[in-house]
Write a protein that holds these residues in place. Sequence first.
Motif, PDB file in Angstrom:
ATOM      1  N   ILE A   1     -17.983 -26.549  31.984  1.00 30.65           N
ATOM      2  CA  ILE A   1     -18.347 -27.106  30.678  1.00 30.65           C
ATOM      3  C   ILE A   1     -18.594 -28.591  30.916  1.00 30.65           C
ATOM      4  N   SER A   2     -19.843 -29.032  30.736  1.00 34.56           N
ATOM      5  CA  SER A   2     -20.215 -30.413  31.039  1.00 34.56           C
ATOM      6  C   SER A   2     -20.728 -31.105  29.790  1.00 34.56           C
ATOM      7  N   GLY A   3     -20.352 -32.386  29.645  1.00 36.90           N
ATOM      8  CA  GLY A   3     -20.794 -33.121  28.473  1.00 36.90           C
ATOM      9  C   GLY A   3     -21.130 -34.561  28.773  1.00 36.90           C
ATOM     10  N   THR A   4     -22.021 -35.107  27.973  1.00 42.68           N
ATOM     11  CA  THR A   4     -22.340 -36.533  28.004  1.00 42.68           C
ATOM     12  C   THR A   4     -21.893 -37.133  26.681  1.00 42.68           C
ATOM     13  N   PHE A   5     -20.993 -38.119  26.736  1.00 43.78           N
ATOM     14  CA  PHE A   5     -20.401 -38.717  25.548  1.00 43.78           C
ATOM     15  C   PHE A   5     -20.956 -40.117  25.328  1.00 43.78           C
TER      16      PHE A   5
ATOM     17  N   ASN B   1     -11.329 -33.605  18.303  1.00 35.62           N
ATOM     18  CA  ASN B   1     -11.616 -32.402  19.080  1.00 35.62           C
ATOM     19  C   ASN B   1     -12.803 -31.665  18.478  1.00 35.62           C
ATOM     20  N   PHE B   2     -13.365 -30.754  19.245  1.00 33.24           N
ATOM     21  CA  PHE B   2     -14.335 -29.798  18.722  1.00 33.24           C
ATOM     22  C   PHE B   2     -14.226 -28.526  19.547  1.00 33.24           C
ATOM     23  N   ASP B   3     -14.728 -27.428  18.998  1.00 32.91           N
ATOM     24  CA  ASP B   3     -14.543 -26.122  19.618  1.00 32.91           C
ATOM     25  C   ASP B   3     -15.846 -25.589  20.201  1.00 32.91           C
TER      26      ASP B   3
ATOM     27  N   PHE C   1     -23.615 -30.055  27.036  1.00 27.99           N
ATOM     28  CA  PHE C   1     -23.782 -30.592  25.686  1.00 27.99           C
ATOM     29  C   PHE C   1     -23.831 -32.111  25.715  1.00 27.99           C
ATOM     30  N   THR C   2     -24.287 -32.685  24.633  1.00 30.38           N
ATOM     31  CA  THR C   2     -24.164 -34.123  24.383  1.00 30.38           C
ATOM     32  C   THR C   2     -23.300 -34.283  23.149  1.00 30.38           C
ATOM     33  N   PHE C   3     -22.545 -35.374  23.094  1.00 28.21           N
ATOM     34  CA  PHE C   3     -21.601 -35.541  21.987  1.00 28.21           C
ATOM     35  C   PHE C   3     -21.518 -36.989  21.544  1.00 28.21           C
TER      36      PHE C   3
ATOM     37  N   ASP D   1     -22.613 -37.120  15.067  1.00 26.38           N
ATOM     38  CA  ASP D   1     -23.391 -35.880  15.034  1.00 26.38           C
ATOM     39  C   ASP D   1     -22.656 -34.680  15.625  1.00 26.38           C
ATOM     40  N   GLY D   2     -21.528 -34.922  16.326  1.00 25.07           N
ATOM     41  CA  GLY D   2     -20.828 -33.832  16.966  1.00 25.07           C
ATOM     42  C   GLY D   2     -21.524 -33.404  18.244  1.00 25.07           C
ATOM     43  N   ALA D   3     -21.363 -32.137  18.613  1.00 24.98           N
ATOM     44  CA  ALA D   3     -21.908 -31.620  19.868  1.00 24.98           C
ATOM     45  C   ALA D   3     -23.278 -30.977  19.644  1.00 24.98           C
TER      46      ALA D   3
END
Length: 443
Positions: free
Chosen positions: A24-28, A85-87, A98-100, A104-106
């Motif tokens: 699970i990868s994200g850009t914050f 947090n988010f699910d 995802f981007t977060f 706007d959230g994810a």
Amino acid sequence: MKKILLLLSAFVVLSASANAQHTISGTFTPAEDYTWLIAYRIKPGTQAYSADTAIQFGKATLAMPENAEPGMYRLVYAVPQEEYNFDVIYNGKEDIVFTFNSDDGATYTNSIENSTLSDYLAEISAVEQDIITFYSKQKTNKKEFNSLLKSLTSIQKNYETKSEGLIANHFITANAPYIPEAYSTAEAYVAGKKENYFKAIDFSNPVLQSSVFLTDKLTNYVFTAVPLTLSGTDELEQEVIKNVDSISTPLGSLTDDFKFYTYYKLWNTAVAYDYNTVSDYIYTNYLKDLAIATENVEAKNTIEAHNRLRIGEVAPEITWKTGKELNKLSGLAPAKNYVLIFWSSTCGHCLKELPALHKEFKNKTDLTVLAVGLEDEVENWEIEAAKLPNFKHAISLGKWDSEYAELYDVHATPTYYILDSEKRIIAKPEDDKAAVEFLKKIY
């Protein structure tokens, strides 16, 4: 008219067993606001740690354990965890990207599960908002209204088909909106929404139980499924209480842990709305027994502390001795206001703030200050208390485990309470400056 449409919610969880390891990868953004990411597997009424990683330069990649079960996972990115947090749905078959950002959230750039659910919710919400607008503008064009109903039907059918075989399908199906057969008045539409609110939901579904979907749905129902015309807060709270009682039926077959989690969320929501009658009712009739049955002692103590220390309550009694004389908070000479300060003679902040307040309050003859020392020993307290002769002083030995630290839910010193002439709590300022500013408005 905003109450016409009951709020949507949907998040996700559980399925079969895991296949291979995925990420699970994200850009914050902004990158400097984020440092760590933790994943928890959501279970009925609780959650379990799964993985964690640092967020570096706004980027993070969680390597999910090979035995991570498919389902809903909570991603925590700051503290307190219950707020930040988010699910996400993790199906064990795809890498999630995802981007977060907090506004706007994810947004998912790679994940069939999460993109499908997010797109569905956005489209359903847009049409339901159009229905709210239709009623709020007092429109009666049946052709326009029926077109909106047709859009709802089309979106629901399309996504139920599109999500077949996905975990997301459980939530899309359970979230099926109320769609009347033809044009109806606002009042009839609201009544229909309430009557059919749980029609599509299977409360025995373990996928739904292992998510926040059911709890969110129940919470939205309790606080929004009320008549459009109410004369005031008292009537509104009575309607909410009726809804609280009505959800005991769908909750009946679920575990005590799940029930506790649900009623605790209802209680917190009532507190956030300042619905004291509702929060007291939930605690007395449901939550107290569930807290005992599930051994949630900390939550029970938190609720009871909130109840005795909320705005408008008479401050709990404090007793102390001056020589041989027994004194009581309730027996203090009449004053316009009282300030309770819980402090410690070994607390650096206290030794700066209390002398400043002593100077600030010295000419206020209709203000009484009671400083309660939370101490491990008497000697140092006597020395420091003597420097504040205009305050009344009490000591509570045992510091954080002392009687008044517990009674007043004190976790840091100094802690302030401001009381009115009847010794009812009217403010809980965060620091000395906030206390002074509050009292300036009164004097």
